[in-house]
Write a protein that holds these residues in place. Structure first.
Motif, PDB file in Angstrom:
ATOM      1  N   ASN A 258       3.796 -15.600   1.001  1.00 46.60           N
ATOM      2  CA  ASN A 258       4.994 -16.183   0.361  1.00 46.60           C
ATOM      3  C   ASN A 258       5.938 -15.130  -0.241  1.00 46.60           C
ATOM      4  O   ASN A 258       6.688 -15.420  -1.170  1.00 46.60           O
TER       5      ASN A 258
ATOM      6  N   ASN B 146      -2.431  -7.520   6.539  1.00 42.20           N
ATOM      7  CA  ASN B 146      -2.628  -7.666   7.983  1.00 42.20           C
ATOM      8  C   ASN B 146      -3.665  -6.661   8.479  1.00 42.20           C
ATOM      9  O   ASN B 146      -3.734  -5.540   8.018  1.00 42.20           O
TER      10      ASN B 146
ATOM     11  N   THR C 288      11.106  -9.733   4.159  1.00 40.42           N
ATOM     12  CA  THR C 288      10.186  -8.801   3.508  1.00 40.42           C
ATOM     13  C   THR C 288       9.307  -8.233   4.618  1.00 40.42           C
ATOM     14  O   THR C 288       9.059  -8.891   5.630  1.00 40.42           O
TER      15      THR C 288
ATOM     16  N   SER D 229       7.882 -18.314   5.618  1.00 39.71           N
ATOM     17  CA  SER D 229       7.123 -17.311   4.856  1.00 39.71           C
ATOM     18  C   SER D 229       5.662 -17.697   4.935  1.00 39.71           C
ATOM     19  O   SER D 229       5.208 -18.592   4.224  1.00 39.71           O
TER      20      SER D 229
ATOM     21  N   TYR E 193       7.134  -9.609  11.528  1.00 38.29           N
ATOM     22  CA  TYR E 193       5.897  -9.603  12.310  1.00 38.29           C
ATOM     23  C   TYR E 193       6.209  -8.903  13.630  1.00 38.29           C
ATOM     24  O   TYR E 193       7.136  -9.342  14.341  1.00 38.29           O
ATOM     25  N   ASP E 194       5.460  -7.848  13.918  1.00 34.02           N
ATOM     26  CA  ASP E 194       5.722  -7.082  15.134  1.00 34.02           C
ATOM     27  C   ASP E 194       7.192  -6.630  15.190  1.00 34.02           C
ATOM     28  O   ASP E 194       7.869  -6.780  16.200  1.00 34.02           O
ATOM     29  N   GLN E 195       7.668  -6.115  14.060  1.00 34.91           N
ATOM     30  CA  GLN E 195       9.017  -5.544  13.899  1.00 34.91           C
ATOM     31  C   GLN E 195      10.170  -6.503  14.196  1.00 34.91           C
ATOM     32  O   GLN E 195      11.254  -6.085  14.582  1.00 34.91           O
TER      33      GLN E 195
ATOM     34  N   VAL F  42       6.554  -2.277   5.860  1.00 33.31           N
ATOM     35  CA  VAL F  42       7.240  -0.984   5.760  1.00 33.31           C
ATOM     36  C   VAL F  42       8.711  -1.273   5.486  1.00 33.31           C
ATOM     37  O   VAL F  42       9.318  -2.100   6.165  1.00 33.31           O
TER      38      VAL F  42
ATOM     39  N   PHE G 174       3.708  -7.926   0.024  1.00 28.18           N
ATOM     40  CA  PHE G 174       2.250  -7.714   0.100  1.00 28.18           C
ATOM     41  C   PHE G 174       1.786  -7.914   1.544  1.00 28.18           C
ATOM     42  O   PHE G 174       2.137  -8.889   2.198  1.00 28.18           O
TER      43      PHE G 174
HETATM   44  C1  FMN Z   1       0.558 -10.575  11.932  1.00 25.78           C
HETATM   45  C2  FMN Z   1       1.395  -9.678  11.053  1.00 25.78           C
HETATM   46  C3  FMN Z   1       2.230  -8.733  11.648  1.00 25.78           C
HETATM   47  C4  FMN Z   1       3.018  -7.887  10.829  1.00 25.78           C
HETATM   48  N1  FMN Z   1       3.840  -6.973  11.440  1.00 25.78           N
HETATM   49  C5  FMN Z   1       4.605  -6.152  10.660  1.00 25.78           C
HETATM   50  C6  FMN Z   1       5.489  -5.203  11.256  1.00 25.78           C
HETATM   51  O1  FMN Z   1       5.604  -5.109  12.480  1.00 25.78           O
HETATM   52  N2  FMN Z   1       6.218  -4.400  10.434  1.00 25.78           N
HETATM   53  C7  FMN Z   1       6.156  -4.472   9.067  1.00 25.78           C
HETATM   54  O2  FMN Z   1       6.841  -3.720   8.377  1.00 25.78           O
HETATM   55  N3  FMN Z   1       5.337  -5.398   8.473  1.00 25.78           N
HETATM   56  C8  FMN Z   1       4.573  -6.217   9.225  1.00 25.78           C
HETATM   57  N4  FMN Z   1       3.761  -7.157   8.639  1.00 25.78           N
HETATM   58  C9  FMN Z   1       3.791  -7.283   7.150  1.00 25.78           C
HETATM   59  C10 FMN Z   1       4.672  -8.447   6.709  1.00 25.78           C
HETATM   60  O3  FMN Z   1       5.986  -8.316   7.215  1.00 25.78           O
HETATM   61  C11 FMN Z   1       4.766  -8.502   5.176  1.00 25.78           C
HETATM   62  O4  FMN Z   1       3.486  -8.676   4.649  1.00 25.78           O
HETATM   63  C12 FMN Z   1       5.721  -9.609   4.729  1.00 25.78           C
HETATM   64  O5  FMN Z   1       5.966  -9.443   3.342  1.00 25.78           O
HETATM   65  C13 FMN Z   1       5.170 -10.996   5.015  1.00 25.78           C
HETATM   66  O6  FMN Z   1       6.079 -11.947   4.538  1.00 25.78           O
HETATM   67  P1  FMN Z   1       5.637 -13.420   4.071  1.00 25.78           P
HETATM   68  O7  FMN Z   1       4.582 -13.271   2.989  1.00 25.78           O
HETATM   69  O8  FMN Z   1       6.903 -14.003   3.583  1.00 25.78           O
HETATM   70  O9  FMN Z   1       5.116 -14.107   5.307  1.00 25.78           O
HETATM   71  C14 FMN Z   1       2.971  -8.005   9.408  1.00 25.78           C
HETATM   72  C15 FMN Z   1       2.117  -8.979   8.824  1.00 25.78           C
HETATM   73  C16 FMN Z   1       1.351  -9.815   9.636  1.00 25.78           C
HETATM   74  C17 FMN Z   1       0.459 -10.837   8.977  1.00 25.78           C
END
Ligand code: FMN
Length: 163
Positions: A13, A125, A82, A9, A54-56, A85, A122
Motif C-alpha cells: 500500500n 520482493n 512508488t 497498490s 513492477y518489472d520497471q 529503486v 517498502f
Molecule cells: C513482483 C514485484 C516486482 C517489482 N519490480 C520492481 C522493479 O522492477 N523496479 C523497482 O524499482 N521496484 C520494483 N518492485 C518494488 C515495488 O515497486 C515497490 O515495493 C512499490 O513501493 C510497491 O508499491 P505498492 O506497495 O503500492 O504496491 C517490485 C515489487 C514486486 C512485488
C-alpha cells in the motif's frame, strides 16, 4: 477542477499512501482501474495514474486501462508511483525510467502529462524478504511532505493553464 486518482497498490500500500496525500490536496476521488471505465475518465479535468513499479513499469491493469482510453484532445494527466529503486537513478546504471511505458501510452492517446511524482516504497520482493526488505518505513513523513508539495505545485500549474 474535478480530479481523479486511478490507483493500484498491491504490495504494501505504498502507492496508496501517496494517493491519499494527493487526494487531500487535490480534493480527488480515488478509484482502481477496475472501478472506472475509460469513458468515465472524460468526466474529470485532471487524472492521476499511479501504482507500484513492477518489472520497471506500472501495474498491468493500469497499462491496460491506458491502452483502452479513447483518443482525447486537451486532457490533463499526471503520473505517480512508488518503486524499490528511486526513479531519480533512471538513466544511470542501466535503469530504465519506470514511467516511460505509461507516459508513452498516455501521450499517444492525446493526454498532456503535466507532471510526474515518484518516491521509494517498502519492497520485500523476492530475496529481499529474507533480509527484512528494502526501504522499510517508506514512504515516510518526509516523502509524504514531498507529495504534498508536488500536489500544491501541480494544482497551481493546472489552474494557471486553465485561466
Ligand atoms: C513482483 C514485484 C516486482 C517489482 N519490480 C520492481 C522493479 O522492477 N523496479 C523497482 O524499482 N521496484 C520494483 N518492485 C518494488 C515495488 O515497486 C515497490 O515495493 C512499490 O513501493 C510497491 O508499491 P505498492 O506497495 O503500492 O504496491 C517490485 C515489487 C514486486 C512485488
Amino acid at each position: 477542477m474535478k480530479s481523479l486518482l486511478v490507483l493500484i497498490s498491491i504490495h504494501h500500500n505504498s502507492s496508496g499512501k501517496v494517493a491519499n496525500t494527493l487526494s487531500k490536496v487535490l480534493d480527488a476521488e480515488i478509484k482502481s482501474p477496475q472501478q472506472i471505465t475509460p469513458e468515465e475518465l472524460l468526466e474529470y479535468d485532471l487524472v492521476g495514474f499511479g501504482s507500484g513499479i513492477y518489472d520497471q513499469k506500472h501495474h498491468k491493469l493500469l497499462l491496460d486501462l491506458a491502452d483502452n482510453l479513447p483518443e482525447v484532445n486537451n486532457r490533463k494527466a499526471f503520473i505517480y508511483s512508488t518503486s524499490g529503486v528511486s526513479r531519480k537513478f533512471a538513466g544511470e546504471k542501466s535503469i530504465d525510467d519506470p514511467h516511460s511505458v505509461l507516459r508513452e501510452k498516455l501521450l499517444s492517446k492525446g493526454y498532456e502529462v503535466v507532471d510526474e511524482f515518484n518516491c521509494v516504497g517498502f519492497n520485500t520482493n523476492s530475496f529481499l524478504k529474507y533480509i527484512g526488505g528494502m526501504n522499510r518505513g517508506r514512504p515516510n513523513t518526509k516523502d509524504l511532505r514531498h507529495v504534498e508539495e508536488f500536489a500544491q505545485s501541480l494544482k497551481k500549474t493546472v489552474s494557471t493553464q486553465d485561466e
